[in-house]
Design an enzyme around this catalytic site. Structure first.
Site, PDB file in Angstrom:
ATOM      1  N   LYS A 258       1.781   6.659   4.803  1.00  0.00           N
ATOM      2  CA  LYS A 258       1.400   5.426   4.858  1.00  0.00           C
ATOM      3  C   LYS A 258       0.736   5.085   6.183  1.00  0.00           C
ATOM      4  O   LYS A 258       0.473   3.804   6.684  1.00  0.00           O
ATOM      5  CB  LYS A 258       2.529   4.482   4.564  1.00  0.00           C
ATOM      6  CG  LYS A 258       2.869   4.654   3.031  1.00  0.00           C
ATOM      7  CD  LYS A 258       3.833   3.531   2.383  1.00  0.00           C
ATOM      8  CE  LYS A 258       5.188   4.488   1.915  1.00  0.00           C
ATOM      9  NZ  LYS A 258       6.128   3.121   1.840  1.00  0.00           N
TER      10      LYS A 258
ATOM     11  N   ARG B  49      15.403  -1.466  -2.909  1.00  0.00           N
ATOM     12  CA  ARG B  49      14.215  -1.292  -3.580  1.00  0.00           C
ATOM     13  C   ARG B  49      14.382  -1.125  -4.932  1.00  0.00           C
ATOM     14  O   ARG B  49      15.203  -0.239  -5.395  1.00  0.00           O
ATOM     15  CB  ARG B  49      13.097  -0.289  -2.967  1.00  0.00           C
ATOM     16  CG  ARG B  49      13.177   0.067  -1.365  1.00  0.00           C
ATOM     17  CD  ARG B  49      12.276  -1.354  -0.820  1.00  0.00           C
ATOM     18  NE  ARG B  49      11.000  -1.182  -1.457  1.00  0.00           N
ATOM     19  CZ  ARG B  49      10.012  -0.457  -0.867  1.00  0.00           C
ATOM     20  NH1 ARG B  49      10.021   0.254   0.031  1.00  0.00           N
ATOM     21  NH2 ARG B  49       8.591  -0.690  -1.549  1.00  0.00           N
TER      22      ARG B  49
ATOM     23  N   PRO C 189       0.852  -1.297   0.003  1.00  0.00           N
ATOM     24  CA  PRO C 189      -0.129   0.114   0.097  1.00  0.00           C
ATOM     25  C   PRO C 189       0.823   1.255  -0.057  1.00  0.00           C
ATOM     26  O   PRO C 189       1.901   1.393   0.923  1.00  0.00           O
ATOM     27  CB  PRO C 189      -0.694  -0.241   1.309  1.00  0.00           C
ATOM     28  CG  PRO C 189      -0.520  -1.579   1.880  1.00  0.00           C
ATOM     29  CD  PRO C 189       0.880  -1.848   1.304  1.00  0.00           C
ATOM     30  N   GLU C 190       0.562   2.252  -0.720  1.00  0.00           N
ATOM     31  CA  GLU C 190       1.400   3.456  -0.906  1.00  0.00           C
ATOM     32  C   GLU C 190       0.214   4.532  -0.209  1.00  0.00           C
ATOM     33  O   GLU C 190      -0.974   4.432   0.227  1.00  0.00           O
ATOM     34  CB  GLU C 190       1.795   3.736  -2.155  1.00  0.00           C
ATOM     35  CG  GLU C 190       2.647   2.875  -2.530  1.00  0.00           C
ATOM     36  CD  GLU C 190       3.593   3.290  -3.849  1.00  0.00           C
ATOM     37  OE1 GLU C 190       3.635   4.477  -4.065  1.00  0.00           O
ATOM     38  OE2 GLU C 190       3.933   2.772  -4.807  1.00  0.00           O
TER      39      GLU C 190
ATOM     40  N   ASN D 230       7.021   2.921  -3.341  1.00  0.00           N
ATOM     41  CA  ASN D 230       8.089   2.428  -4.258  1.00  0.00           C
ATOM     42  C   ASN D 230       7.502   2.522  -5.917  1.00  0.00           C
ATOM     43  O   ASN D 230       8.362   2.515  -6.760  1.00  0.00           O
ATOM     44  CB  ASN D 230       8.457   0.788  -4.320  1.00  0.00           C
ATOM     45  CG  ASN D 230       9.744   0.717  -4.586  1.00  0.00           C
ATOM     46  OD1 ASN D 230      10.630   1.607  -4.431  1.00  0.00           O
ATOM     47  ND2 ASN D 230      10.118  -0.433  -5.136  1.00  0.00           N
TER      48      ASN D 230
END
Ligand SMILES: [Zn+2]
Length: 285
Positions: free
Chosen positions: A55, A266, A2-3, A170
């Site tokens: 977040k 990442r 989840p962003e 990301n």
């Protein structure tokens, strides 16, 4: 993963389902939360507001406590009508909060803590409201200063830092750099303030367009993530570079590259043609 846009949508739906209504039931598999509830029962209190900060998802109760949850990779909040069938196994429910009309279920929520107003302010991980790209009181000048202060770090990494800009995860990290025309591996020191300000504006626009509603005001009980940064409505053409390693760039046809980046390794996607490194930089991207 989840962003900020996903959490924002969850918070908005939860706020509609819970805010202003007395809590009729609370259960959790987390001993710390049930202990808090035993000492200061949430039942009978009212949910004042549910909001997202980057977040983090915060539920503020009328008794002064705030339940802060973070979804990390796997967690999610669902809203159901009483009696409605859950879409995830009940064994994965970590928190259940009920009022007369709705049940909010936190599935696999890995981080959950109760805060006082003081501990919330002191907490070094939960961003302040003005750092959140999706809030109306977001302060772009202060955000620009925070980015520029990280001169020796790579721009894509800085965009991910929740204390610098809350909300970018990301996927958006790569998409923002592409749309802003910036190579994600450029050090902030090689960028002008205008370039950084533009990247921040792009991030805000991309996140914002992913939280627009098809039917404003409705309570959505469950929704997948149809995230989009391009203007294409075809879901296979919804992103510019993220997840598109080896495929042709949508602008220039060059092959999209990917590489692990930063302390957390990442993955980052970019187009070497549309996002060149400045001449003279020792980098093969
Ligand atoms: Zn390109």
């Amino acid at each position: 993963m989840p962003e900020g846009d996903t959490i924002f949508r969850s918070a908005r739906s939860l706020n509609r389902a819970l805010a202003g209504k007395p809590v009729t039931g609370f259960r959790s598999t987390y001993p710390k939360l049930t202990r808090f509830h035993d000492d200061t029962p949430l039942t009978g209190q009212t949910v004042d507001q549910v909001e997202s900060r980057g977040k983090w998802l915060l539920m503020h109760f009328s008794g002064g406590g705030t339940l802060a949850t973070h979804m990390l990779m796997s967690g999610s909040w669902h809203i159901y009508k009483p009696g409605e069938r859950w879409q995830k196994p009940s064994s994965t429910a970590r928190i259940v909060l009920e009022n007369r009309e709705y049940h909010a279920i936190g599935f696999n929520v890995p981080v959950a803590e109760m805060h006082t107003p003081q501990s919330l302010l002191r907490d070094g991980r939960i961003p302040a409201p003005a750092g959140d790209l999706l809030r109306p009181d977001f302060d772009p000048d202060a955000a620009l200063e925070r980015v520029m202060a990280r001169a020796n770090q790579e721009i894509a990494d800085v965009l991910l830092h929740q204390w610098v800009l809350a909300g970018v995860g990301n996927v958006f990290k790569s998409e923002v750099c592409f749309v802003a025309g910036l190579n994600p591996f450029r050090k902030v020191s090689t960028l002008t303030a205008d370039q950084v300000a533009h990247a921040i504006a792009v991030a805000r626009r991309q996140l914002g367009s992913n939280v627009m509603e098809d039917s404003p005001g409705t309570i959505v009980t469950y929704r997948g993530t149809g995230r989009r940064t391009t203007n294409h409505s075809d879901p296979t053409e919804s992103l510019w570079v993220y997840g598109r390693n080896g495929q042709p760039c949508r602008k220039c046809g060059e092959r999209i590259r990917h590489r692990l980046q930063g302390f957390d390794a990442r993955v980052t996607f970019w187009c070497p043609q549309c996002q060149p490194m400045p001449v003279g930089t020792d980098f093969d991207g």
